[in-house]
Structure formats: C-alpha cells, structure tokens
Design an enzyme around this catalytic site. Structure first.
Site, mmCIF file in Angstrom:
data_model
loop_
_atom_site.group_PDB
_atom_site.id
_atom_site.type_symbol
_atom_site.label_atom_id
_atom_site.label_comp_id
_atom_site.label_asym_id
_atom_site.label_seq_id
_atom_site.Cartn_x
_atom_site.Cartn_y
_atom_site.Cartn_z
ATOM 1 N N GLU A 1 79.621 42.200 48.708
ATOM 2 C CA GLU A 1 80.487 41.178 48.115
ATOM 3 C C GLU A 1 80.566 39.946 49.020
ATOM 4 O O GLU A 1 80.537 38.810 48.545
ATOM 5 C CB GLU A 1 81.877 41.773 47.893
ATOM 6 C CG GLU A 1 82.856 40.840 47.232
ATOM 7 C CD GLU A 1 84.197 41.510 47.020
ATOM 8 O OE1 GLU A 1 84.777 41.295 45.946
ATOM 9 O OE2 GLU A 1 84.673 42.245 47.918
ATOM 10 N N SER B 1 66.405 35.886 61.506
ATOM 11 C CA SER B 1 65.604 37.093 61.590
ATOM 12 C C SER B 1 66.476 38.336 61.508
ATOM 13 O O SER B 1 67.567 38.389 62.076
ATOM 14 C CB SER B 1 64.836 37.119 62.917
ATOM 15 O OG SER B 1 64.150 38.347 63.069
ATOM 16 N N ARG C 1 81.736 46.064 49.996
ATOM 17 C CA ARG C 1 82.461 44.877 50.485
ATOM 18 C C ARG C 1 81.524 43.949 51.259
ATOM 19 O O ARG C 1 81.648 42.733 51.173
ATOM 20 C CB ARG C 1 83.655 45.276 51.355
ATOM 21 C CG ARG C 1 84.770 45.911 50.577
ATOM 22 C CD ARG C 1 85.376 44.929 49.565
ATOM 23 N NE ARG C 1 86.321 45.617 48.724
ATOM 24 C CZ ARG C 1 86.245 45.691 47.390
ATOM 25 N NH1 ARG C 1 85.262 45.104 46.744
ATOM 26 N NH2 ARG C 1 87.144 46.331 46.712
#
Length: 147
Positions: free
Chosen positions: A92, A115, A89
């Site tokens: 995603e 960073s 997830r």
C-alpha cells in the site's frame, strides 16, 4: 535435500523451538540483520561457514545448511497483491507513495533507479509518546539510465 522454501519453514519453526532471535543469528554469522533474515528466509545464498553456523545455532541438520547455500529464486510473494497484513501495508505504501518516490529520485538524482541489488535495509522500532513507530530504511545505490 531441503529446498530453500522448506529450509525457511524449518528456520521459522526452529526459532520458536530454540528461542534464537534474528539478531542473534546475524551476530553469529557476522552479517547485517536484514541480510541474515532474508538469507534464512530463502532470498540470498549463504557461504558454507555462515550456513553451518546458522544451522548449528538453530539445531538444524546438514540438509538445512546445504539449502541455505543454494542460489535462490528471488521474490517471496505468492500473489500479485499480498494478503499478509504487514506485507500488504508495504504494498500500500508503494501504491500511494511510489509515484512520489519516483519523482523525487528523478528530481534529486536524474533519470535512473534505486538498485535492489546494491542495497541495504534497516528496520527498527522508535519510541514515540503517541505510540511506537516503525522506521524502515531502504538504502539502494542510484543507477542512472544510460542512453
């Protein structure tokens, strides 16, 4: 001696056996929760005292404490596309919102990146009438490209 990967597995097992939480470990070693969790999962080296404290709290031996101090090979994914549902997830989210995040960083900060070295992470649960929410904060130093 244990490898960092073997030590991480020992930590997961010891947490179940002892009932020690990530928050208790972080408090004991005196470091932030996300950093401590990542370190004990093999992503950061711990100092000697931090490693000894964590190993003692988890009832692990000197081999684990030594492994906690080793310099890691960072990156925890075994495949380019993760299969664990929680990690997938997040993958995603980056697939869907990555271009948006990039555009907003560039618009608000200029040509550069966030960073992942000078970085803070926070994960917390927030009550919500429609169902509790998970808030993940990625807080990285802005690094401008220098041409």
């Amino acid at each position: 001696m244990l490898s960092k990967h073997e030590a991480a597995e020992a930590v997961r097992q010891a947490k179940v056996k002892t009932g020690v939480t990530w928050a208790q470990l972080a408090e004991a070693v005196g470091k932030p929760l996300a950093w401590t969790t990542a370190a004990l999962l093999g992503q950061h080296p711990m100092g000697k005292d931090e490693a000894a404290t964590a190993a003692a709290l988890l009832e692990l031996g000197d081999d684990a404490a030594l492994a906690f101090q080793l310099q890691p090979s960072r990156g925890a994914l075994d495949a380019a596309v993760p299969v664990d549902p929680t990690i997938y997830r997040l993958y995603e989210v980056v697939q869907v919102y990555g271009p948006t995040i990039k555009e907003l960083i560039h618009e608000q900060c200029g040509d550069g990146i966030m960073s992942a070295i000078n970085f803070r992470l926070d994960v917390r649960r927030v009550p919500d009438p429609a169902g509790d929410r998970v808030v993940i904060t990625l807080d990285g130093k802005y690094l401008p490209y220098q041409w």
